[in-house]
Design an enzyme around this catalytic site. Structure first.
Site, short mmCIF file in Angstrom:
data_model
loop_
_atom_site.label_atom_id
_atom_site.label_comp_id
_atom_site.label_asym_id
_atom_site.label_seq_id
_atom_site.Cartn_x
_atom_site.Cartn_y
_atom_site.Cartn_z
CD GLU A 1 -39.27 -70.05 -65.60
OE1 GLU A 1 -38.61 -69.02 -65.38
OE2 GLU A 1 -39.62 -70.83 -64.70
CG HIS B 1 -32.87 -68.43 -65.32
ND1 HIS B 1 -31.79 -68.15 -66.12
CD2 HIS B 1 -33.93 -67.78 -65.86
CE1 HIS B 1 -32.19 -67.35 -67.11
NE2 HIS B 1 -33.48 -67.11 -66.98
CE LYS C 1 -39.02 -62.16 -65.15
NZ LYS C 1 -39.20 -63.61 -65.31
#
Ligand SMILES: Cc1ncc(COP(=O)(O)O)c(C=O)c1O
Length: 483
Positions: A335, A258, A130
Site C-alpha cells: 500500500e 504497516h 490518502k
C-alpha cells in the site's frame, strides 16, 4: 550492506556541494535544485474545485483572464518554452497572481511507477489514496495497473468512478463506519482489513462474504509516523482474534501490516514479513488457509530517508522468496503512498510581508509556538533576525510539518531585487494563530514582499489534509513533464 553504506556516503557528500554551489548563484535567476533546466513538454493548469475568483494563465507572453464560470479542472494547453527552469516558470505564473502553486512533475510519477515494477515485480501495489488524491495522479496510477487502498466510503467511491477493478480495491482501514462497510458490500468491494473482535462482528453482520486481512502490529520504532499504538494485533492477541473469526464464520484470507510511514529500513520490512509468516502458521491451526500477504506502506521517498527504495526492495524480495515459497501460491500486495507522490510536487508560495525580530519577540516564543517547533531544525537560542509571512502554513498544505513530522525544505527562491545578504529567517504561515510557524529559523536570502519560495517534496500528506482556516489553503496546480 555495502551498497547501503555507499549510498548513504554519496548522499552526505552531495548535499553540501549542492547547497554550496547554490549560494553562489544569482538568486533572481536561480535555478531549480541543480543548474540543469526542466524541459516542459506539455503543461496544463487546473484549478481545484474550491479555488474561487479570477484565475490567470500564461499564453504567448500575455496573461489572459479566465472566465470564472468556466468549469474548474478544465485543462488548458499552455505555451511554455523549452529549457525553462521550474523557478522561471514559477516567476512567470506568480507575477500576476501571487496565490500558491503546486508544480506537479508527472515524469517523476512515471519514474516511481517504473522503479516499483523493476524492483518489486511480484508485489501488486495498491496506492494509498490518502497520501494525495489528485485525480490526474490517481488516473495515471490506475492506467499503469496500480490498484487502490482506500480508507473510507468517499475514497472507495472515487476509486470506483476512476474504473479501478473491484478486485484491486482494498478497504484498508481496520476500524470502519458501518455505512461505509455497507457501501463496500453494495458495490462489490470484497476486500477489507480487521484487527478487533468488534470489527469482525461488524463484518459478519454487514459484509459476511468479504475477504478479510488480519492486520498485525509490527515493530515500527524507526518510522517517523508510527501506527502500532492504534492499529494491529500483537502476537498475544492472535489466538482470541482467530478463534472469534472462526466462530463468526469470517472469511479471513491473509495478513496485512504497516511498518510505519517514513524512514523505514530494510530490516523493518524483513522482520515484519517474518512475523507475518508466523501469523500465517498460527491461522492454519484455526483452519484458515491464508493466500494473501499485504506488506503495507512505508516505502522511502528518498528525500529524507537513509535507506533507498532499492535497498528496501532487496530485503523484501529476499524475505518473500525465503519465507513464502511458490507452492503456497500466496499473492503479495503493498500500500505505497508517499513513495509515488512525495517528490513529484514542488510548492511555490509568495512572501506576503515581513518584519524585523527583536530579542523581545523571542521571549516565550518557543513555549508559545510548541507545535511548529517540535519538527523544526532550530533549537532554543537559534533565534531568527527577521520574520517573513507566506501565503500558506500549518493549517494548509504545510500541515505535513505537524501531522507527517515533515520539515519544510526550501529549494529555491525568486527575488525581485537580487542581493547576496543571508539572514536567519523565521517563516510564518498566514493565519491568526501563533503556532503557525513553517520554519522557526533557517538561513535564507534576504526576502522581501512578493518574493517567491519554492519547497520541494511536497506531494505526500499535504494537499489531502489541508484546511481552509482563515480563508487560506487555496492553491493552483500546474502539471508538467520534466523529461
Ligand atoms: C493503512 C495504510 N496504508 C498505507 C499507508 C501509506 O503509507 P506510506 O505513505 O508511508 O506509504 C498508510 C498511511 O497512513 C496507511 O494508514
Amino acid at each position: 550492506m555495502a551498497a547501503c553504506f555507499v549510498r548513504v556516503t554519496c548522499v552526505l557528500l552531495a548535499l553540501p556541494i549542492r547547497w554550496g554551489l547554490r549560494a553562489h548563484l544569482p538568486l533572481h535567476t536561480c535555478s531549480y535544485a541543480s543548474s540543469s533546466p526542466i524541459h516542459i513538454s506539455t503543461c496544463y493548469s487546473s484549478w481545484t474545485e474550491t479555488l474561487e475568483g479570477v484565475c490567470y494563465f500564461y499564453k504567448k507572453a500575455i496573461y489572459n483572464r479566465i472566465d470564472p464560470s468556466v468549469p474548474c479542472q478544465k485543462r488548458l494547453q499552455m505555451q511554455c518554452s523549452e529549457n525553462e527552469s521550474l523557478t522561471e516558470v514559477a516567476m512567470r505564473y506568480m507575477h500576476m497572481d501571487s496565490s500558491p502553486i503546486f508544480f506537479v512533475d508527472m515524469s517523476v510519477l512515471a519514474k516511481q511507477i517504473k522503479r516499483w515494477k523493476q524492483n518489486l515485480p511480484t508485489v501488486q501495489p495498491l496506492y494509498a489514496m490518502k497520501a494525495n488524491f489528485d485525480a490526474k495522479i490517481c488516473q495515471t496510477l490506475v492506467k499503469h495497473d496500480v490498484g487502490m487502498e482506500v480508507a473510507s466510503k468517499l475514497e472507495m467511491q472515487k476509486s470506483l468512478e476512476m474504473g479501478v477493478p473491484k478486485t484491486k480495491i482494498l478497504f484498508g482501514a481496520p476500524m470502519k463506519e458501518e455505512s461505509h462497510l455497507v457501501y463496500a458490500k453494495e458495490n462489490g468491494v470484497m476486500r477489507c482489513v480487521a484487527d478487533s473482535k468488534c470489527e469482525l462482528n461488524k463484518i459478519a453482520k454487514l459484509h459476511p462474504e468479504s475477504e478479510v486481512f488480519m492486520r498485525i502490529a509490527v515493530d515500527d520504532r524507526e518510522a517517523r509516523c508510527r501506527f502500532s499504538s492504534k492499529f494491529g494485533l500483537f502476537r498475544e492477541e492472535w489466538p482470541l482474534f482467530l478463534q472469534h473469526a472462526k466462530e463468526r464464520w469470517v472469511n479471513l484470507c491473509g495478513v496485512s501490516f504497516h511498518v510505519g510511514s517514513g524512514g523505514s529500513s530494510p530490516l523493518a520490512f524483513f522482520d515484519a514479513i517474518s512475523l507475518a509468516r508466523d501469523a500465517f502458521d498460527a491461522a492454519e491451526e484455526y483452519g484458515f488457509q491464508f493466500k494473501n500477504l499485504d506488506i503495507g506502506g512505508g516505502f522511502s521517498d528518498d528525500s529524507k530517508d537513509i535507506s533507498s527504495f532499492e535497498d528496501v526492495a532487496t530485503a523484501i524480495n529476499v524475505a518473500l522468496e525465503n519465507l513464502f515459497s511458490n507452492k503456497d501460491n500466496v499473492q503479495f500486495y503493498a500500500e505505497p503512498g508517499r513513495f509515488f507522490v512525495s517528490s513529484s510536487h514542488t510548492y511555490a508560495v509568495s512572501v506576503i510581508g515581513k518584519r524585523d525580530l527583536l530579542p523581545m519577540h523571542h521571549i516565550n516564543s518557543h513555549e508559545i509556538e510548541k507545535t511548529g517547533l517540535e519538527n523544526s531544525t532550530a533549537s532554543a537560542g537559534d533565534d531568527a533576525e527577521v520574520a517573513v509571512w507566506i501565503n500558506d502554513g500549518l493549517y494548509g498544505c504545510f500541515n505535513c510539518c505537524v501531522f507527517d513530522h515533515a520539515e519544510a525544505q526550501p529549494v529555491d527562491y525568486v527575488l525581485a531585487e537580487p542581493n547576496h545578504r543571508h539572514l536567519r529567517t523565521k517563516v510564518f504561515g498566514p493565519t491568526c494563530d501563533s503556532i503557525d510557524v513553517v520554519i522557526s529559523c533557517a538561513t535564507m536570502p534576504c526576502l522581501e514582499q512578493n518574493d517567491i519560495i519554492l519547497f520541494q517534496n511536497m506531494g505526500a500528506y499535504t494537499r489531502s489534509s489541508s484546511s481552509r482556516f482563515n480563508g487560506y489553503g487555496y492553491y493552483r496546480v500546474v502539471y508538467l513533464n520534466s523529461d
